[in-house]
Design an enzyme around this catalytic site. Structure first.
Site, PDB file in Angstrom:
ATOM      1  CE  LYS A  47       2.011  13.248  11.137  1.00  0.00           C
ATOM      2  NZ  LYS A  47       1.073  12.474  10.295  1.00  0.00           N
ATOM      3  CD  GLN A  63      -9.361   7.920  10.986  1.00  0.00           C
ATOM      4  OE1 GLN A  63      -9.861   7.029  11.669  1.00  0.00           O
ATOM      5  NE2 GLN A  63      -9.172   7.787   9.682  1.00  0.00           N
ATOM      6  CE  LYS A 106      -1.568   1.905   3.704  1.00  0.00           C
ATOM      7  NZ  LYS A 106      -2.259   2.210   4.967  1.00  0.00           N
ATOM      8  CG  ASP A 125       0.709   8.652  10.825  1.00  0.00           C
ATOM      9  OD1 ASP A 125       1.212   9.748  11.115  1.00  0.00           O
ATOM     10  OD2 ASP A 125      -0.017   8.491   9.820  1.00  0.00           O
ATOM     11  N   GLY A 132      -3.265   9.783  15.796  1.00  0.00           N
ATOM     12  CA  GLY A 132      -2.618  10.680  14.850  1.00  0.00           C
ATOM     13  C   GLY A 132      -1.116  10.536  14.713  1.00  0.00           C
ATOM     14  NE  ARG A 150      -4.758   0.569   7.747  1.00  0.00           N
ATOM     15  CZ  ARG A 150      -3.732   1.182   8.304  1.00  0.00           C
ATOM     16  NH1 ARG A 150      -3.892   1.888   9.426  1.00  0.00           N
ATOM     17  NH2 ARG A 150      -2.533   1.127   7.745  1.00  0.00           N
TER      18      ARG A 150
END
Length: 321
Positions: free
Chosen positions: A231, A142, A70, A227, A225, A114
């Site tokens: 962050k 989201q 992906k 990821d 958030g 997902r």
């Protein structure tokens, strides 16, 4: 040779109501924590000059007939261009002969879906028995999807929302109200925590939004958030105060997400954090009392993409049968 199946975003979106995404995430995480998944390190390209990023994730579950690669992008200035912030596609290959079997042109939809389903699964295992109010930090796609998927695990329809931009917060609140939620807008993240006992943070923040002092006993937080390593949404002292900290991948959590930031001050957390897959498989317990503070630190694992892609292809096969 049969040509690969190409599925558009519109076709995928039409299938989603027939997919048990939360169940798919439970299977995904259980397989991962049982050691049945092959998940190479995340590939990442950062475009700092335009506030953009691309993530490349791939995965395979032992015994499956397929594997997935992906590419998911987030370009956060796209609103000014009249474009969505997220895009991407999933390539589905045969695990027998390596040929491309399907191209899911989801434009980021399946990643978003997902991710929201994983948040709902975390709430299923970790939220208090009585959710008085849902707190949302963030106002993007989201945030909307997290609220939608939480319908499957809690009857609560009361939401308090915070976002950096007041206009974006109000727009999100309006959409959620149209979807059947009772929504108020808060001035600060701490004001959200003062009212909500199920909080989902879905921002691109690089500074902690919530600290230990903000959180009441009995609260569950799903931190979604963070990821990338830069962050952060939760202060380290909040993770240290929590009774249960759950991650999707222990190895990945050492490099990105909330646990990653907390380890310098609280190294013991590396040993005490549970994987959500251990709970999904029944090898570990989630919340055991209403007074516990629980945190799910979800950075996203490619095995989720494998299971959601399988669910989409299964739905297509059933539709065509």
């Amino acid at each position: 040779m049969k040509a690969p199946l190409v599925v558009t975003r519109a076709e995928i979106e039409a299938l989603l109501p027939r997919i048990d995404a939360v169940g798919a995430m439970a299977r995904a995480f259980a397989a991962y924590s049982a050691g049945r998944a092959i998940v190479p390190p995340v590939g990442e390209i950062l475009f700092s000059e335009v506030d953009g990023e691309a993530h490349i994730k791939s995965g395979y579950i032992a015994g499956d007939a397929l594997f997935v690669v992906k590419v998911a992008t987030g370009f956060y200035r796209n609103a000014a261009r009249g474009l969505p912030a997220n895009s991407g596609a999933l390539l589905v290959f045969s695990a027998v002969d390596g040929m491309v079997r399907a191209v899911l042109l989801d434009e980021g939809l399946l990643t978003n879906y997902r991710t929201a389903a994983a948040g709902a699964l975390a709430a299923q295992y970790l939220a208090p028995g009585m959710v008085s109010k849902i707190g949302l930090l963030g106002s993007g796609v989201q945030a909307r999807l997290q609220a939608e998927l939480l319908r499957t695990v809690t009857p609560c329809r009361s939401v308090i929302l915070w976002a950096r931009r007041t206009d974006a917060a109000r727009a999100c609140a309006g959409d959620l109200e149209a979807a059947g939620f009772d929504v108020s807008v808060a001035a600060t993240p701490a004001a959200v925590a003062a009212q909500a006992n199920l909080i989902v943070s879905v921002t691109a923040s690089r500074q902690a939004l919530l600290t230990a002092a903000d959180i009441r006993p009995g609260t569950h937080i799903s931190a979604i958030g963070s990821d990338t390593p830069e962050k952060q949404e939760l202060a380290p002292d909040l993770l240290a105060r929590a009774d249960i900290v759950v991650v999707d991948s222990r190895s990945q959590a050492l490099e990105r997400g909330e646990l990653h930031h907390a380890l310098a001050a609280y190294p013991r957390l590396a040993d005490s954090a549970l994987e959500i897959g251990a709970i999904a498989s029944g090898k570990a317990r989630g919340r055991t009392s209403d007074g516990q503070i629980t945190i799910a630190d979800l950075t996203g694992v490619a095995v989720q993409d494998v299971e959601i892609a399988k669910a989409v292809l299964d739905a297509i096969e059933k539709e065509r049968a």
